[in-house]
Design an enzyme around this catalytic site. Sequence first.
Site, mmCIF file in Angstrom:
data_model
loop_
_atom_site.group_PDB
_atom_site.id
_atom_site.type_symbol
_atom_site.label_atom_id
_atom_site.label_comp_id
_atom_site.label_asym_id
_atom_site.label_seq_id
_atom_site.Cartn_x
_atom_site.Cartn_y
_atom_site.Cartn_z
ATOM 1 N N LYS A 24 11.491 -0.665 8.702
ATOM 2 C CA LYS A 24 11.392 0.750 8.314
ATOM 3 C C LYS A 24 12.731 1.402 8.654
ATOM 4 O O LYS A 24 12.889 2.077 9.666
ATOM 5 C CB LYS A 24 10.218 1.423 9.038
ATOM 6 C CG LYS A 24 9.796 2.716 8.353
ATOM 7 C CD LYS A 24 8.406 3.123 8.747
ATOM 8 C CE LYS A 24 8.083 4.534 8.296
ATOM 9 N NZ LYS A 24 8.151 4.758 6.856
HETATM 10 N N1 PMP Z 1 5.055 1.718 2.558
HETATM 11 C C1 PMP Z 1 6.165 2.466 2.720
HETATM 12 C C2 PMP Z 1 7.400 2.080 2.000
HETATM 13 C C3 PMP Z 1 6.138 3.590 3.567
HETATM 14 O O1 PMP Z 1 7.241 4.328 3.714
HETATM 15 C C4 PMP Z 1 4.935 3.947 4.216
HETATM 16 C C5 PMP Z 1 4.869 5.166 5.076
HETATM 17 N N2 PMP Z 1 5.264 4.893 6.392
HETATM 18 C C6 PMP Z 1 3.798 3.121 4.028
HETATM 19 C C7 PMP Z 1 3.915 2.019 3.195
HETATM 20 C C8 PMP Z 1 2.517 3.393 4.748
HETATM 21 O O2 PMP Z 1 2.636 2.948 6.094
HETATM 22 P P1 PMP Z 1 1.877 3.663 7.286
HETATM 23 O O3 PMP Z 1 0.429 3.563 6.995
HETATM 24 O O4 PMP Z 1 2.256 2.866 8.493
HETATM 25 O O5 PMP Z 1 2.333 5.061 7.328
#
Ligand code: PMP
Length: 301
Positions: free
Chosen positions: A152
């Site tokens: 991320k």
């Molecule tokens: N995919 C991407 C590319 C994201 O940026 C996010 C948001 N964080 C998610 C999926 C969803 O992940 P999460 O449930 O951990 O927020």
Amino acid sequence: MLEPLVYVNGEFVEKSKATVSVFDHGVLYGDGVFEGIRAYNGIVFKLDQHVERLFNSAKVLQLVIPLSRHEMAEAIMETVRKNQLRDAYIRVVVTRGTGDLGVDPSSCKTPTLFIIAEPSQSSLGSGVPRLVSLVTATVRRDAVDGTSHEVKSLNYLNSILAKMEARRAGVDDALMLDHRGFVSESSASNIFIVKDSKVSSPATSAGILHGITRARIIRLCSDLGLEVSERDITPFELLTADEAFLVGTKAEILAVGTVNGTKIGTGTVGPVVRRVASEFAKVVARREEGTPAYESEYIDL
Ligand code: PMP
């Protein structure tokens, strides 16, 4: 009115004074990592998992975060408390820090850390998930041997270009395929499909972010007695599914009505996503069993 307070490198500063250097490699090269987190009714949801993912993203970039996991969790909760928020969206960013002009990060001596907490009301209380439309983006998710969204990182151009394609097409979001052509995720949320009461979500081989909401929804589906699997999903399977839905911290749960103008199932909010959303609303409203103390700690106002 009092200005919101932003945590910047250990200090709380007013929003208008919260800045980073133009020499920060986060700004110059997108060299950094981040998390988006929610607090529901004074509890930071899955805080331990977000902190763990932040440290894992940093580990892959060999970026040493100058705080322990516990100190990071404390800093996040303190930011929410300082802003007197119970329902919040929180952004944690760690960059490589300031350095010379040049991609080599060795000139960056100290990472920059900032934490923003803003008021954000959950949409889960409404009872029925919102319906969204998608188009398949021409830009694809990066392969897992590259800088895929498994990390991320502050490099979100891949998602931004896809989101812009969706906006140009007049729809809500983009469906992103992986480099092989399998369904990956949307610009900033994970995807699920439902066919004959069986639930599936793309596997991590599709270059997805290992979503924290996704993981919790997988557990929830299996607790509800639904068969759930993580596997390769073809665009055909998505277009012919009975239901599809997106999940993420910011998005929470969204029902997919159409993809490229093709209705998914009836094109309305289906029974499975409706049930999953109403159960998920219960999950976020309570302390989860077996969670570390700091995750389930109430934000005492
Ligand atoms: N995919 C991407 C590319 C994201 O940026 C996010 C948001 N964080 C998610 C999926 C969803 O992940 P999460 O449930 O951990 O927020």
